[in-house]
Design a protein around this motif. Structure first.
Motif, PDB file in Angstrom:
ATOM      1  N   VAL A 172       0.793  -1.106  -0.095  1.00 14.80           N
ATOM      2  CA  VAL A 172      -0.106  -0.028   0.066  1.00 14.80           C
ATOM      3  C   VAL A 172       0.926   1.118   0.045  1.00 14.80           C
ATOM      4  CG1 VAL A 172      -1.697   1.189   1.214  1.00 14.80           C
ATOM      5  CG2 VAL A 172      -1.879  -0.981   1.199  1.00 14.80           C
ATOM      6  N   THR A 173       1.805   1.238   0.966  1.00 13.36           N
ATOM      7  CA  THR A 173       2.901   2.353   0.777  1.00 13.36           C
ATOM      8  C   THR A 173       3.363   2.494  -0.628  1.00 13.36           C
ATOM      9  OG1 THR A 173       3.399   1.750   3.143  1.00 13.36           O
ATOM     10  CG2 THR A 173       4.766   3.401   2.033  1.00 13.36           C
ATOM     11  N   GLU A 193      -6.012   2.608  -6.627  1.00 11.57           N
ATOM     12  CA  GLU A 193      -7.146   1.634  -6.305  1.00 11.57           C
ATOM     13  C   GLU A 193      -6.536   0.697  -5.150  1.00 11.57           C
ATOM     14  OE1 GLU A 193     -10.198   1.146  -6.651  1.00 11.57           O
ATOM     15  OE2 GLU A 193     -10.463  -0.663  -5.888  1.00 11.57           O
ATOM     16  N   VAL A 194      -5.083   0.372  -4.965  1.00 10.34           N
ATOM     17  CA  VAL A 194      -4.533  -0.293  -4.144  1.00 10.34           C
ATOM     18  C   VAL A 194      -4.836   0.260  -2.927  1.00 10.34           C
ATOM     19  CG1 VAL A 194      -2.372  -1.113  -3.008  1.00 10.34           C
ATOM     20  CG2 VAL A 194      -2.855  -1.486  -5.413  1.00 10.34           C
ATOM     21  N   VAL A 195      -4.215   1.748  -2.667  1.00 11.27           N
ATOM     22  CA  VAL A 195      -4.532   2.549  -1.281  1.00 11.27           C
ATOM     23  C   VAL A 195      -6.107   2.476  -1.048  1.00 11.27           C
ATOM     24  CG1 VAL A 195      -3.988   4.763  -0.450  1.00 11.27           C
ATOM     25  CG2 VAL A 195      -2.514   3.568  -2.217  1.00 11.27           C
ATOM     26  N   THR A 196      -7.061   2.914  -2.019  1.00  8.17           N
ATOM     27  CA  THR A 196      -8.084   3.179  -1.709  1.00  8.17           C
ATOM     28  C   THR A 196      -9.001   1.884  -1.119  1.00  8.17           C
ATOM     29  OG1 THR A 196      -8.401   4.644  -3.705  1.00  8.17           O
ATOM     30  CG2 THR A 196     -10.441   3.758  -2.929  1.00  8.17           C
ATOM     31  N   ALA A 197      -8.705   0.719  -1.751  1.00  6.05           N
ATOM     32  CA  ALA A 197      -9.208  -0.714  -1.414  1.00  6.05           C
ATOM     33  C   ALA A 197      -8.678  -0.833   0.141  1.00  6.05           C
ATOM     34  CB  ALA A 197      -8.807  -1.964  -2.243  1.00  6.05           C
ATOM     35  N   ASP A 205     -11.786  -1.358   2.694  1.00  2.00           N
ATOM     36  CA  ASP A 205     -11.664  -2.916   3.705  1.00  2.00           C
ATOM     37  C   ASP A 205     -11.394  -2.847   5.012  1.00  2.00           C
ATOM     38  OD1 ASP A 205     -12.383  -3.896   0.995  1.00  2.00           O
ATOM     39  OD2 ASP A 205     -10.183  -5.080   0.719  1.00  2.00           O
ATOM     40  N   GLU A 206     -10.393  -2.200   5.283  1.00  5.85           N
ATOM     41  CA  GLU A 206      -9.514  -2.107   6.553  1.00  5.85           C
ATOM     42  C   GLU A 206     -10.217  -1.129   7.387  1.00  5.85           C
ATOM     43  OE1 GLU A 206      -8.092  -5.149   7.283  1.00  5.85           O
ATOM     44  OE2 GLU A 206      -8.434  -5.692   5.161  1.00  5.85           O
ATOM     45  N   ARG A 207     -10.361  -0.162   7.149  1.00  6.14           N
ATOM     46  CA  ARG A 207     -10.627   0.998   7.811  1.00  6.14           C
ATOM     47  C   ARG A 207     -12.263   1.481   7.724  1.00  6.14           C
ATOM     48  NH1 ARG A 207      -6.314   2.101  11.063  1.00  6.14           N
ATOM     49  NH2 ARG A 207      -4.848   0.728  10.170  1.00  6.14           N
ATOM     50  N   GLY A 208     -12.947   0.804   7.000  1.00  6.15           N
ATOM     51  CA  GLY A 208     -14.456   0.963   6.739  1.00  6.15           C
ATOM     52  C   GLY A 208     -14.685   2.346   6.182  1.00  6.15           C
ATOM     53  N   TRP A 209     -13.867   3.003   5.381  1.00  3.42           N
ATOM     54  CA  TRP A 209     -14.124   4.296   4.759  1.00  3.42           C
ATOM     55  C   TRP A 209     -14.818   3.969   3.464  1.00  3.42           C
ATOM     56  CZ3 TRP A 209     -10.112   8.614   4.234  1.00  3.42           C
ATOM     57  CH2 TRP A 209      -9.357   8.665   5.487  1.00  3.42           C
ATOM     58  N   ALA A 210     -15.701   5.029   3.113  1.00  5.83           N
ATOM     59  CA  ALA A 210     -16.442   5.047   1.948  1.00  5.83           C
ATOM     60  C   ALA A 210     -15.474   5.074   0.896  1.00  5.83           C
ATOM     61  CB  ALA A 210     -17.628   6.130   1.869  1.00  5.83           C
ATOM     62  N   ARG A 211     -15.709   4.363  -0.189  1.00  6.58           N
ATOM     63  CA  ARG A 211     -14.925   4.553  -1.482  1.00  6.58           C
ATOM     64  C   ARG A 211     -14.676   5.903  -1.933  1.00  6.58           C
ATOM     65  NH1 ARG A 211     -13.018   1.991  -5.896  1.00  6.58           N
ATOM     66  NH2 ARG A 211     -13.081   0.145  -4.958  1.00  6.58           N
ATOM     67  N   HIS A 212     -15.706   6.760  -1.944  1.00  4.02           N
ATOM     68  CA  HIS A 212     -15.657   8.232  -2.574  1.00  4.02           C
ATOM     69  C   HIS A 212     -14.610   9.001  -1.585  1.00  4.02           C
ATOM     70  CE1 HIS A 212     -20.018   7.861  -4.191  1.00  4.02           C
ATOM     71  NE2 HIS A 212     -18.968   7.130  -5.036  1.00  4.02           N
ATOM     72  N   ARG A 213     -14.956   8.754  -0.234  1.00 10.02           N
ATOM     73  CA  ARG A 213     -13.924   9.609   0.488  1.00 10.02           C
ATOM     74  C   ARG A 213     -12.307   9.133   0.539  1.00 10.02           C
ATOM     75  NH1 ARG A 213     -14.126   8.447   6.700  1.00 10.02           N
ATOM     76  NH2 ARG A 213     -12.661  10.054   7.601  1.00 10.02           N
ATOM     77  N   ALA A 214     -12.190   7.855   0.367  1.00  9.89           N
ATOM     78  CA  ALA A 214     -10.904   7.309   0.315  1.00  9.89           C
ATOM     79  C   ALA A 214     -10.231   7.616  -0.898  1.00  9.89           C
ATOM     80  CB  ALA A 214     -10.912   5.645   0.371  1.00  9.89           C
ATOM     81  N   ALA A 215     -10.932   7.552  -2.091  1.00  5.48           N
ATOM     82  CA  ALA A 215     -10.313   8.171  -3.338  1.00  5.48           C
ATOM     83  C   ALA A 215      -9.933   9.480  -3.320  1.00  5.48           C
ATOM     84  CB  ALA A 215     -11.504   7.754  -4.847  1.00  5.48           C
ATOM     85  N   VAL A 216     -10.994  10.274  -3.028  1.00  2.15           N
ATOM     86  CA  VAL A 216     -10.672  11.885  -2.999  1.00  2.15           C
ATOM     87  C   VAL A 216      -9.449  12.048  -2.107  1.00  2.15           C
ATOM     88  CG1 VAL A 216     -11.545  14.269  -2.598  1.00  2.15           C
ATOM     89  CG2 VAL A 216     -12.936  12.421  -3.612  1.00  2.15           C
TER      90      VAL A 216
END
Ligand code: PFF
Length: 530
Positions: free
Chosen positions: A137-138, A368-372, A376-387
């Motif tokens: 991920v890093t 996508e690696v960072v977003t996923a 998955d692990e932190r329960g973020w919404a995809r939209h929020r993680a991608a932005v």
């Protein structure tokens, strides 16, 4: 883990998945780097070595990544977490080794490295194999930070071609223009921002309506553009000299160094070693055949790399330029070449569009690696993680963009790194590139192979791979190659020489040893230069 009741999105089918994974693999590495390293390392002979590296190491590791992802239905961190044993002797041994190395370095007063290694050793002790996923991920973060700067340059050059600004009488002029462009913070950061924006918009939309949909549109366009450029290039008078240079094998140029260059490039080019293919694998359904999907992705990646050389070298030779411009070939020599042929601006526009599309489908896989992971692990919404992570990578990348040539704009940071580690790379951009390509990817690849071969175990991995692959892995290799996979008389006994057993041997012994040697060589701990 697979028993987690998720409503994970999946690719709509084999084709969508193959195009998305090929989109990740086919990138700047194929079109910008492969042609010039082939040119520098013996042409056709290097291509043969590269094909060998892909078959022996690339494809087996790719199968591991797909299997890890599909089995766990998770991002790289989650995948390792799900399959790691409570205690792993191998992980503990590595942890102790790193810890001791850190303590040893303390004796020599190199405290930066020492503190880093001691901390790493303790982390390995505590988290074990999960750290391989964390490193992946890093790496998504660090690779995209410099990758999107270069991708930004392609956007700038598309604009310049469209507005007919690439009129260079010679390469020196093109170089001056290029240097001025990449050192201009407004341009460099602006274009980098645009590229990151495109990545975020696509990842934001999700697996099917974002990544898959755009891969299905962009990959055929990419293929078409490269075909048109090959035809243009090959029909120029004098083009054959370029073909001959590119593809005539010169075995005298092959040595340990070129083999290792091929190996390192195979990893980068196939997007291996950081869990991009684990993440994409986690969106594959159980019905897909992982062996044949791997073959398609590896085949497409290699095909486009070879085609890129055929689009570039004939034109370069036809216009009387040399092939040895190295990294500057694409941004300096090519615009000059295009300027000399009729409708040059149009060809330049097409070429940089090709480069941008290739970079975009790779960039989205990195984000996508960072977003996923955060979904998955932190329960973020995809939209929020991608932005959020698109923005964070944009900021880190901006440091790469403004310090692409040297440290002059980041002297404070350089001073800190110098104090800690004793030396620094040529620029912050180079530091990110070096960290990702020379450390994260090979180490990631090494540990993914070791983990699959020895910890998860080839038997469990094969149980996963067998889903959807009918009897592909278990028929005698000769029968398989002869197209007799389903013929009962060839298939009625248990065989030893199968795709499955071959893969197991590669993954347990050959790939880890080869990757380890390559890694030690690139970081300078083993010198194989003639
Ligand atoms: N394979 C890409 C290229 O050849 O340009 C680079 C890349 C993309 C590396 C995604 C790693 C990755 F996860």
């Amino acid at each position: 883990m697979s028993d987690k009741p998720t409503i994970r999105e999946h690719w709509s089918g084999a084709w969508g998945f193959i195009l998305a994974a090929a989109g990740s693999a086919i990138g700047l590495g194929n079109i910008w780097k492969f042609p010039y390293i082939t040119g520098e390392n013996g042409g056709g002979a290097f291509v043969l070595v590269y094909l060998l590296c892909i078959a022996v190491i690339g494809a087996p590791v790719m199968i591991c990544e797909f299997a890890l992802g599909r089995h766990t239905q998770r991002n790289p961190v989650g995948a390792f977490q799900a399959l790691s044993p409570k205690t792993s002797v191998l992980a503990h041994l590595v942890g102790i080794g790193v810890l001791l190395a850190g303590l040893f370095l303390l004796l020599f007063g190199s405290w930066g490295w020492s503190v880093l290694l001691i901390a790493l050793g303790l982390l390995i002790f505590r988290y074990g194999w999960t750290l391989v996923g964390v490193m992946g991920v890093t790496a998504g973060f660090t690779i995209l930070s410099f990758y999107s700067v270069v991708a930004g340059w392609t956007i700038g050059y598309i604009w310049k071609a469209a507005t007919n600004q690439l009129n260079f009488a010679n390469v020196a002029m093109a170089k001056e223009h290029f240097d001025h462009f990449i050192l201009h913070p407004g341009w460099a950061i602006g274009c980098h921002f645009l590229f990151m924006l495109l990545c975020v918009l696509i990842v934001y939309k999700g697996v099917r309506s974002g990544i898959e949909r755009w891969s299905k549109i962009l990959m055929p366009v990419l293929f078409l553009i490269i075909l048109v450029l090959i035809v243009r290039s090959l029909t120029l008078p004098g083009a054959m000299a370029g073909v001959r240079f590119y593809l005539t094998p010169d075995f005298s140029k092959i040595n340990a160094n070129s083999v290792l260059i091929a190996l390192g490039h195979a990893f980068f080019s196939l997007s291996l070693g950081m869990g991009a293919m684990i993440t994409y694998g986690s969106y594959i359904s159980r019905e897909e055949n992982l062996f044949s999907a791997t073959l398609s992705v590896v085949g497409l990646d290699t095909l486009i790399a070879l085609m890129a050389g055929l689009a570039i070298f004939p034109a370069v030779f036809a216009q009387g330029f040399g092939p040895d411009a190295g990294p500057g070939l694409v941004f300096q020599v090519l615009p000059t070449v295009f300027h000399q042929i009729p409708f040059g601006a149009f060809w330049a526009f097409l070429f940089f569009l090709l480069l941008m599309i290739a970079a975009l489908t790779s960039g989205i896989s990195l984000l996508e690696v960072v977003t996923a992971y955060f979904v998955d692990e932190r329960g973020w919404a995809r939209h929020r993680a991608a932005v959020a992570f698109g923005l964070a990578i944009f900021l880190l990348g901006s440091l790469c963009a403004i310090s692409v040539a040297d440290w002059s704009r980041l002297e404070g940071l350089q001073a800190v790194l110098l104090k800690i580690f004793g030396t620094t790379k040529a620029s912050f951009f180079d530091t990110m590139d070096n960290l990702s390509s020379n450390w994260f990817l090979p180490l990631g690849g090494l540990f993914i192979a070791l983990f699959t071969g020895w910890i998860w175990g080839t038997k469990h991995a094969l149980d996963e791979i067998r889903h959807g692959s009918s009897n592909f892995g278990d028929v005698h290799l000769f029968s398989l190659l002869a197209g007799l996979k389903d013929d009962p008389s060839h298939n009625s006994r248990i065989h030893v020489v199968t795709l499955a057993s071959l893969w197991g041997i590669f993954i347990r012994f050959i790939s880890p040893v080869a990757v380890l040697i390559a890694f030690l060589h690139t970081v300078g701990w083993l010198d194989l230069r003639p």
